[in-house]
Design a protein around this motif. Structure first.
Motif, PDB file in Angstrom:
ATOM      1  N   GLN A 149      -1.092  -0.703  10.220  1.00 30.47           N
ATOM      2  CA  GLN A 149      -0.988  -1.987  10.922  1.00 30.47           C
ATOM      3  C   GLN A 149      -1.998  -2.990  10.370  1.00 30.47           C
ATOM      4  N   LYS A 150      -3.141  -2.489   9.889  1.00 25.94           N
ATOM      5  CA  LYS A 150      -4.186  -3.397   9.390  1.00 25.94           C
ATOM      6  C   LYS A 150      -3.729  -4.148   8.144  1.00 25.94           C
ATOM      7  N   HIS A 151      -2.882  -3.504   7.322  1.00 30.76           N
ATOM      8  CA  HIS A 151      -2.353  -4.197   6.141  1.00 30.76           C
ATOM      9  C   HIS A 151      -1.487  -5.385   6.570  1.00 30.76           C
ATOM     10  N   LEU A 152      -0.709  -5.195   7.630  1.00 31.30           N
ATOM     11  CA  LEU A 152       0.136  -6.286   8.132  1.00 31.30           C
ATOM     12  C   LEU A 152      -0.717  -7.366   8.783  1.00 31.30           C
ATOM     13  N   GLN A 153      -1.761  -6.937   9.478  1.00 32.21           N
ATOM     14  CA  GLN A 153      -2.713  -7.889  10.065  1.00 32.21           C
ATOM     15  C   GLN A 153      -3.322  -8.780   8.987  1.00 32.21           C
ATOM     16  N   GLU A 154      -3.734  -8.148   7.881  1.00 29.45           N
ATOM     17  CA  GLU A 154      -4.376  -8.887   6.780  1.00 29.45           C
ATOM     18  C   GLU A 154      -3.430  -9.934   6.211  1.00 29.45           C
ATOM     19  N   LEU A 155      -2.159  -9.567   6.071  1.00 26.85           N
ATOM     20  CA  LEU A 155      -1.183 -10.514   5.533  1.00 26.85           C
ATOM     21  C   LEU A 155      -1.004 -11.698   6.490  1.00 26.85           C
ATOM     22  N   LEU A 156      -0.929 -11.417   7.793  1.00 24.55           N
ATOM     23  CA  LEU A 156      -0.794 -12.501   8.771  1.00 24.55           C
ATOM     24  C   LEU A 156      -2.000 -13.433   8.738  1.00 24.55           C
ATOM     25  N   PRO A 197       0.825  -1.215   0.000  1.00 22.51           N
ATOM     26  CA  PRO A 197       0.000   0.000   0.000  1.00 22.51           C
ATOM     27  C   PRO A 197       0.855   1.258   0.000  1.00 22.51           C
ATOM     28  N   LYS A 198       0.308   2.334  -0.559  1.00 24.65           N
ATOM     29  CA  LYS A 198       1.044   3.599  -0.577  1.00 24.65           C
ATOM     30  C   LYS A 198       1.255   4.123   0.841  1.00 24.65           C
ATOM     31  N   VAL A 199       0.213   4.003   1.650  1.00 22.54           N
ATOM     32  CA  VAL A 199       0.313   4.385   3.067  1.00 22.54           C
ATOM     33  C   VAL A 199       0.081   3.128   3.887  1.00 22.54           C
ATOM     34  N   LEU A 200       1.160   2.614   4.474  1.00 23.42           N
ATOM     35  CA  LEU A 200       1.088   1.347   5.209  1.00 23.42           C
ATOM     36  C   LEU A 200       0.484   1.560   6.591  1.00 23.42           C
TER      37      LEU A 200
END
Length: 697
Positions: free
Chosen positions: A495-502, A490-493
């Motif tokens: 914590q939820k993006h990392l949560q989704e990957l986990l 994502p352009k603006v990272l």
């Protein structure tokens, strides 16, 4: 005097002057002041703030090309000086002939001698300002000392006149008294720890090598002897009396230093009132006392497998400060009103006195939550509170997850010793519901305290966790796409993006590698006088308030609560004092925490290796935990980890770094992190904490 000299030399109209001219310009006439002036001038030059030009006249270091930085010394003999500068400047190449007696990671003063292209610099070391290696611990043999984990190619010699009474194979601590360019250093023995064959010597060696101190100085013991062993009537002045409330502690089976106690009730408006009651250590550990100085020096308690090196003497840590059951104890309480959505609608921070109803354990509480009839009967007065705690903790955990808090799966081993102190077994510490309850309550208390002091804008100490390394995170997302997960960076990272990957890799063979890579991309949490938030927890405000018996930052937080809230001291003098000491406290305690973690991990690895002794030749099933260019690490279910060196592979292997995979050239078999494999134990070195495996087909 330093500021006076520096400000004058840095002024816009300054022209280079020699010592006498500069002194006259500063109008220093008194003979005593003149002596102080010359001494200060020499100090400024030695420390690298100023220097002499070719005409022996003083200028700022910057104008003379004098820089400071940490030396990255390569095995070939040359090095690079990593500069202290904002914004960052290119490293400076230091040729072998210009290194002098500087060593790897020494903090040095250097002069730039060549510039090219505006980005390439060459320099010469002027002097070492701070040695990275000042003391060593190792095995003495025939005039030399051999540290066990020394990667650099140094020889540590003990001069003949300093060898009196030394026996070969003694474990010693020594101070380096002379450095030399040929990497042969002269040492002076500080202490003989014992013989290499003495029981427990390996842990004493770790303690000494990390400069940890077991015994407390006499001055500290003298102060402690004057402290009361019970709460006095005079201690209760201006405290809220909570001794009749149902308050109790929940800890591990063998916990002796009890920091925190909990109370909870449901209010008529259906909100929860959660009380987090923390031992009032700062009441007994007053600023500036010998006890306080020693606690700051230690920074934290250190837990080394079969022993603890406490931050505070046991009379406090296990005695008057520990929230033991059925005795009065002084506390600072954070009492929060929390609505059914998990939002704090009101809170109070109070000086209190409590009387813990019971010392509960995680195991007992977990069994009560699992409807154990006998325990429910035994602890009937607490059952309602335990049920409410479970109810509220679920709400808090769900809210934290919604806000983006990242939960990494970690497994914690427990070393079981026999009656002779030998490792009998290694088990995995169980993490049940009650462990999660206490974690949630400690988190929200820490968050509440931090938010309060950030809001009122008073000097404070925070626990911060900065944003992850952008390049490493980009590498993580690239790797995820390479293994079949179509997820864009994502352009603006958040914590939820990392949560989704986990969540995407949960319960797959890639879960461990994604967890590992994400953890490695994260910054290290640390203490700071600036409130930069906690990225991993997704908290805007966070501090450490809940463990003052074993962490000095928590003791500091308690002291600030007492100063600002209880004693109402917010005058400018107080604020200036607090602001002046917070940076050093944050820096020193962060360093102490890292030192303790390294020592704890070192001892744990040694004990794991000790457990594997005598099992050579046996075959074990484990998972690939790490892949490197020199081989792969295999982790057994009990967390013992060993190396399969690349030289032991049965076929030629290709390491594909972008996919974190080893590929067999002939078999085309892939080896990835998280893959279950069988491995034969080749050898063990318990002193170094090393275990060696080879793959078995």
């Amino acid at each position: 005097m330093k500021d006076l000299i520096l400000n004058y030399i840095k002024s816009d109209n300054y022209q280079p002057l020699d010592a006498r001219e500069l002194g006259n310009a500063l109008k220093i006439k008194d003979s005593k002041l003149w002596t102080q002036y010359l001494k200060t001038l020499n100090e400024l030059e030695y420390e690298g703030f100023i220097g002499l030009n070719k005409k022996d006249k003083y200028q700022t270091a910057e104008k003379l090309g004098i820089i400071k930085g940490t030396l990255d010394l390569k095995k070939q003999g040359f090095g690079f000086l990593m500069r202290d500068s904002e914004p960052p400047m290119p490293d400076v190449f230091i040729p072998r002939s210009a290194i002098g007696d500087a060593s790897h990671k020494d903090y040095c003063l250097a002069r730039i001698t060549k510039r090219s292209d505006g980005v390439r610099y060459e320099g010469v070391i002027i002097r070492v300002l701070k040695r990275s290696l000042e003391q060593i611990v190792g095995e003495y043999f025939q005039g030399a000392i051999f540290p066990k984990n020394m990667n650099e190619d140094y020889l540590f010699k003990v001069k003949p006149q300093n060898r009196s009474g030394l026996i070969d194979h003694s474990i010693v601590k020594a101070k380096i008294v002379r450095y030399s360019p040929n990497k042969i250093f002269d040492c002076q023995i500080i202490e003989v720890l014992g013989h290499a064959t003495d029981p427990g010597i390996e842990i004493l060696e770790v303690i000494a090598s990390h400069d940890l101190v077991i015994d407390f100085p006499k001055a500290v013991k003298d102060e402690v002897s004057k402290l009361p062993i019970t709460v006095l009537e005079s201690d209760l002045k201006d405290r809220i009396d909570l001794r009749n409330d149902i308050i109790f502690t929940i800890d591990g089976d063998d916990t002796k230093d009890i920091d925190d106690a909990i109370s909870i009730k449901k209010l008529p408006n259906q909100n929860y009132e959660l009380g987090v009651h923390i031992a009032d250590v700062s009441y007994y550990v007053r600023e500036g006392t010998e006890l306080d100085k020693e606690a700051l020096k230690r920074g934290t308690s250190v837990y080394l497998a079969d022993r603890v090196i406490p931050m505070l003497p046991r009379e406090l840590s296990n005695g008057i400060c520990s929230l033991n059951p059925n005795v009065d104890r002084l506390t600072i309480s954070c009492i929060m009103e929390i609505n059914p959505s998990g939002t704090i609608v009101n809170y109070q921070i109070l000086p209190t006195v409590i009387h813990s109803f019971a010392q509960m354990t995680y195991k007992k509480v977990n069994k009560i939550l699992d409807s154990d009839a006998a325990l429910i009967q035994a602890y009937q007065p607490l059952v309602k509170s335990i049920s409410l705690m479970n109810e509220l903790a679920k709400i808090l955990n769900q809210l934290r997850s919604q806000n983006g808090s990242i939960n990494f799966e970690t497994i914690e081993p427990k070393i079981i010793f026999d009656e002779n102190g030998k490792v009998k077994d290694i088990t995995i510490k169980e993490r049940g519901v009650s462990e999660g309850i206490i974690e949630e309550f400690m988190l929200i208390a820490n968050q509440t305290i931090a938010a309060h002091f950030d809001k009122v804008e008073l000097p404070f100490i925070y626990r911060i966790h900065e944003t992850p390394d952008k390049e490493k995170i980009e590498g993580l997302f690239t790797f995820a796409r390479g293994i079949g997960y179509p997820i864009k960076m994502p352009k603006v990272l958040s914590q939820k993006h990392l949560q989704e990957l986990l969540l995407k890799v949960e319960d797959t063979k890639f879960e461990k590698v994604i967890n590992m890579m994400m953890l490695r991309s994260m910054a290290k949490a640390k203490y700071s006088e600036h409130n930069l938030g906690h990225y991993g927890l997704a908290f805007e405000d966070y501090t450490h308030f809940t463990s003052p018996i074993r962490r000095y930052p928590d003791t500091t937080v308690h002291r600030l609560i007492r100063t600002y809230l209880f004693e109402k001291k917010t005058d400018q003098r107080t604020l200036n004092h607090v602001a002046s000491i917070m940076p050093d406290i944050a820096s020193e305690t962060s360093k102490a925490e890292r030192k303790a973690m390294i020592a704890e991990r070192e001892v744990l690895d040694m004990k794991k290796a000790e457990f594997m002794m005598g099992k050579e030749g046996e075959i074990f099933e484990g998972v690939i935990s790490t892949l490197t260019r020199f081989g792969m690490f295999i982790e057994l279910p009990n967390t013992v980890e060993g190396l399969v060196h690349i030289s032991s592979f049965k076929e030629a292997m290709e390491f594909i770094e972008e996919k974190m995979t080893y590929l067999g050239i002939a078999s085309r078999k892939e080896y990835t992190i998280g893959m279950v494999v069988k491995a034969k134990l080749l050898g063990v070195n318990p002193l170094k904490g090393q275990v060696d495996f080879e793959l078995v087909e």
